[in-house]
Design a protein around this motif. Structure first.
Motif, PDB file in Angstrom:
ATOM      1  N   ASP A 110      25.068  38.142  92.133  1.00 50.47           N
ATOM      2  CA  ASP A 110      24.735  39.341  92.899  1.00 50.47           C
ATOM      3  C   ASP A 110      25.550  40.503  92.346  1.00 50.47           C
ATOM      4  N   SER A 111      24.895  41.398  91.615  1.00 46.78           N
ATOM      5  CA  SER A 111      25.613  42.500  90.963  1.00 46.78           C
ATOM      6  C   SER A 111      26.279  43.426  91.972  1.00 46.78           C
ATOM      7  N   GLY A 112      25.784  43.447  93.189  1.00 46.53           N
ATOM      8  CA  GLY A 112      26.350  44.330  94.199  1.00 46.53           C
ATOM      9  C   GLY A 112      27.667  43.862  94.768  1.00 46.53           C
ATOM     10  N   ARG A 113      28.052  42.601  94.487  1.00 44.73           N
ATOM     11  CA  ARG A 113      29.288  42.073  95.057  1.00 44.73           C
ATOM     12  C   ARG A 113      30.498  42.269  94.146  1.00 44.73           C
ATOM     13  N   GLY A 114      30.258  42.514  92.861  1.00 44.41           N
ATOM     14  CA  GLY A 114      31.350  42.845  91.958  1.00 44.41           C
ATOM     15  C   GLY A 114      32.202  41.686  91.495  1.00 44.41           C
ATOM     16  N   PHE A 115      31.704  40.455  91.609  1.00 45.40           N
ATOM     17  CA  PHE A 115      32.500  39.293  91.220  1.00 45.40           C
ATOM     18  C   PHE A 115      32.437  38.991  89.727  1.00 45.40           C
ATOM     19  N   SER A 116      31.401  39.458  89.060  1.00 49.08           N
ATOM     20  CA  SER A 116      31.174  39.075  87.666  1.00 49.08           C
ATOM     21  C   SER A 116      31.217  40.284  86.746  1.00 49.08           C
ATOM     22  N   PHE A 117      31.771  40.087  85.541  1.00 52.89           N
ATOM     23  CA  PHE A 117      31.788  41.159  84.544  1.00 52.89           C
ATOM     24  C   PHE A 117      30.476  41.222  83.767  1.00 52.89           C
ATOM     25  N   ARG A 118      29.519  40.367  84.131  1.00 51.45           N
ATOM     26  CA  ARG A 118      28.217  40.385  83.441  1.00 51.45           C
ATOM     27  C   ARG A 118      27.353  41.557  83.869  1.00 51.45           C
ATOM     28  N   PHE A 119      27.645  42.139  85.029  1.00 46.82           N
ATOM     29  CA  PHE A 119      26.845  43.245  85.553  1.00 46.82           C
ATOM     30  C   PHE A 119      27.741  44.440  85.848  1.00 46.82           C
ATOM     31  N   ASP A 120      27.173  45.631  85.784  1.00 46.76           N
ATOM     32  CA  ASP A 120      27.910  46.789  86.270  1.00 46.76           C
ATOM     33  C   ASP A 120      27.658  46.927  87.763  1.00 46.76           C
ATOM     34  N   GLY A 121      28.550  47.558  88.433  1.00 50.40           N
ATOM     35  CA  GLY A 121      28.446  47.731  89.876  1.00 50.40           C
ATOM     36  C   GLY A 121      29.812  48.112  90.418  1.00 50.40           C
ATOM     37  N   LEU A 122      29.909  48.245  91.711  1.00 51.25           N
ATOM     38  CA  LEU A 122      31.173  48.625  92.325  1.00 51.25           C
ATOM     39  C   LEU A 122      32.175  47.483  92.270  1.00 51.25           C
ATOM     40  N   LEU A 123      33.438  47.814  92.126  1.00 48.36           N
ATOM     41  CA  LEU A 123      34.522  46.827  92.148  1.00 48.36           C
ATOM     42  C   LEU A 123      34.803  46.458  93.600  1.00 48.36           C
ATOM     43  N   ASP A 124      34.138  45.422  94.074  1.00 47.32           N
ATOM     44  CA  ASP A 124      34.277  45.030  95.473  1.00 47.32           C
ATOM     45  C   ASP A 124      35.035  43.708  95.583  1.00 47.32           C
ATOM     46  N   MET A 125      34.357  42.584  95.348  1.00 48.92           N
ATOM     47  CA  MET A 125      34.932  41.239  95.306  1.00 48.92           C
ATOM     48  C   MET A 125      35.362  40.701  96.662  1.00 48.92           C
ATOM     49  N   ARG A 126      34.945  41.304  97.745  1.00 51.75           N
ATOM     50  CA  ARG A 126      35.292  40.762  99.060  1.00 51.75           C
ATOM     51  C   ARG A 126      34.366  39.615  99.423  1.00 51.75           C
ATOM     52  N   MET A 127      34.937  38.482  99.800  1.00 59.52           N
ATOM     53  CA  MET A 127      34.138  37.381 100.338  1.00 59.52           C
ATOM     54  C   MET A 127      33.562  37.775 101.697  1.00 59.52           C
ATOM     55  N   ASN A 128      34.360  38.490 102.456  1.00 62.82           N
ATOM     56  CA  ASN A 128      33.962  38.970 103.767  1.00 62.82           C
ATOM     57  C   ASN A 128      33.788  40.479 103.672  1.00 62.82           C
ATOM     58  N   LYS A 129      32.545  40.942 103.720  1.00 67.26           N
ATOM     59  CA  LYS A 129      32.287  42.365 103.536  1.00 67.26           C
ATOM     60  C   LYS A 129      32.770  43.205 104.708  1.00 67.26           C
ATOM     61  N   ARG A 130      33.233  42.542 105.773  1.00 64.57           N
ATOM     62  CA  ARG A 130      33.830  43.272 106.891  1.00 64.57           C
ATOM     63  C   ARG A 130      35.311  43.548 106.653  1.00 64.57           C
ATOM     64  N   ALA A 131      35.891  42.897 105.637  1.00 62.57           N
ATOM     65  CA  ALA A 131      37.306  43.091 105.339  1.00 62.57           C
ATOM     66  C   ALA A 131      37.527  44.464 104.719  1.00 62.57           C
ATOM     67  N   GLY A 132      38.771  44.931 104.729  1.00 64.07           N
ATOM     68  CA  GLY A 132      39.042  46.291 104.287  1.00 64.07           C
ATOM     69  C   GLY A 132      39.243  46.450 102.797  1.00 64.07           C
ATOM     70  N   MET A 133      40.197  45.734 102.198  1.00 61.89           N
ATOM     71  CA  MET A 133      40.595  45.962 100.816  1.00 61.89           C
ATOM     72  C   MET A 133      39.573  45.434  99.822  1.00 61.89           C
ATOM     73  N   THR A 134      39.273  46.237  98.818  1.00 62.42           N
ATOM     74  CA  THR A 134      38.367  45.850  97.743  1.00 62.42           C
ATOM     75  C   THR A 134      39.146  45.746  96.434  1.00 62.42           C
ATOM     76  N   ALA A 135      38.466  45.264  95.397  1.00 63.36           N
ATOM     77  CA  ALA A 135      39.100  45.198  94.078  1.00 63.36           C
ATOM     78  C   ALA A 135      39.438  46.595  93.573  1.00 63.36           C
ATOM     79  N   ALA A 136      38.616  47.580  93.907  1.00 58.54           N
ATOM     80  CA  ALA A 136      38.911  48.963  93.514  1.00 58.54           C
ATOM     81  C   ALA A 136      40.208  49.439  94.143  1.00 58.54           C
ATOM     82  N   ASP A 137      40.464  49.045  95.385  1.00 56.86           N
ATOM     83  CA  ASP A 137      41.726  49.415  96.035  1.00 56.86           C
ATOM     84  C   ASP A 137      42.917  48.826  95.286  1.00 56.86           C
ATOM     85  N   VAL A 138      42.796  47.554  94.872  1.00 58.53           N
ATOM     86  CA  VAL A 138      43.874  46.917  94.122  1.00 58.53           C
ATOM     87  C   VAL A 138      44.112  47.642  92.805  1.00 58.53           C
ATOM     88  N   VAL A 139      43.041  47.902  92.071  1.00 54.99           N
ATOM     89  CA  VAL A 139      43.147  48.518  90.752  1.00 54.99           C
ATOM     90  C   VAL A 139      43.731  49.931  90.833  1.00 54.99           C
TER      91      VAL A 139
END
Length: 314
Positions: A110-139
């Motif tokens: 799912d390119s929209g979840r941001g888990f894979s470098f095979r697709f472009d999309g937002l840096l998200d990576m949250r298992m729980n989309k209700r959670a606050g911090m994303t991969a973009a926040d970390v970076v």
């Protein structure tokens, strides 16, 4: 298994892991990583009318795949809260607990979840989309030192300090919010022959940090030991050395750091006894069908009737 579920996630070590639960038809079991429901369906196929299964998953996509069966209860929560929800549903001790710690195929595809470098999309990576911090926040918000620690501890990347330094310099021009933007920073630092492997490690590190995976695993393993009845089984599939070490330690010593405790007579004191001396791994046929299973290790342990038991194994 229907076609949609099969696409969502191909279960790893399906038969071996469910066999490891040593299922009683009237028992109560927990699938802590429901995903597409592959393991849960197999467990239900072995339960009788009086048996029951609880399936945990924090992802709303998994909830949409929840099985419609009176013997099944879906729990939308992180598995670290196992004991809380067992109490909520009035469940005492359970007969078996299964956890497949791998990320589902659905998340990687799912390119929209941001888990894979095979697709472009937002840096998200949250298992729980209700959670606050994303991969973009970390970076974009972590200090250089903290970023280096994340890539070194969770990705085992030897050039973690160079990676962290490059990210901090790049974000001066503006936040890095997409996978493509992060790849532009990472790729010049990676050798071509190891590029895919190191990118996978970098993305793994960010995902583990975003989802607090190691903390959650530690809490889950403690909770699982408390939740199991004597003779109950704990079955865990791991995919990288950090989580496998924690699981192995818990099954051998009763704690995730591997501290051996002995009684007055010098006997090992542990609440679990490993069932398989060495981890079970996929055969060549399964790896060919599902390449993501290549690094999987299956460990099984049984809850002892008391706290004494001599353990050994790999």
């Amino acid at each position: 298994m229907d076609k949609e579920t099969e696409i969502y996630h191909v279960p790893v070590l399906l038969g071996q892991s469910v066999d490891g639960l040593d299922i009683r038809p009237d028992g109560t079991y927990v699938d802590l990583t429901y995903g597409g429901g592959g393991h849960s369906r197999e467990i239900l196929s072995r339960l009788g009318p009086q048996g029951h299964l609880l399936g945990f998953d924090q992802d709303e996509d998994a909830e949409r795949n929840a099985i419609c069966d009176p013997r099944f209860t879906f729990v939308r929560s992180n598995f670290r809260y196992l004991l809380n929800f067992l109490r909520y549903y009035g469940v005492g001790k359970v007969d078996g607990i299964l956890a497949d710690l791998g990320v589902s195929s659905h998340h990687f595809d799912d390119s929209g979840r941001g888990f894979s470098f095979r697709f472009d999309g937002l840096l998200d990576m949250r298992m729980n989309k209700r959670a606050g911090m994303t991969a973009a926040d970390v970076v974009n918000r972590y200090s250089e030192e903290r970023l280096a620690d994340v890539f070194y501890l969770y990705g085992e990347l030897k050039n973690s300090r160079r990676i962290a330094s490059a990210i901090v310099k790049a974000r001066i021009a503006g936040d890095i919010t997409t996978i493509g933007g992060l790849l532009d920073v990472l790729k010049p630092l990676l050798g071509r022959e190891r590029e895919k492997k190191d990118l996978a490690r970098a993305f793994q590190a960010l995902r583990m940090e975003v989802n607090h995976e190691m903390d959650a695993l530690h809490e889950m393993l403690d909770a699982a030991v408390e939740a199991l009845r004597p003779g109950g089984r704990l079955v865990v599939i791991t995919y990288h050395s950090l989580e496998d070490r924690m699981v192995k330690n818990m099954m051998k010593t009763g704690n995730t750091v591997g501290k051996v405790e002995k009684d007055f007579y010098g006997n090992f004191v542990a609440p679990l006894k490993p069932v398989n001396g060495k981890p079970i791994v996929p055969d060549n046929g399964e790896v060919e069908r599902n390449p993501r299973s290549r690094s999987a290790k299956l460990r099984i342990a049984e809850r002892l009737t008391d706290n004494n038991g001599q353990t050994d194994g790999d």
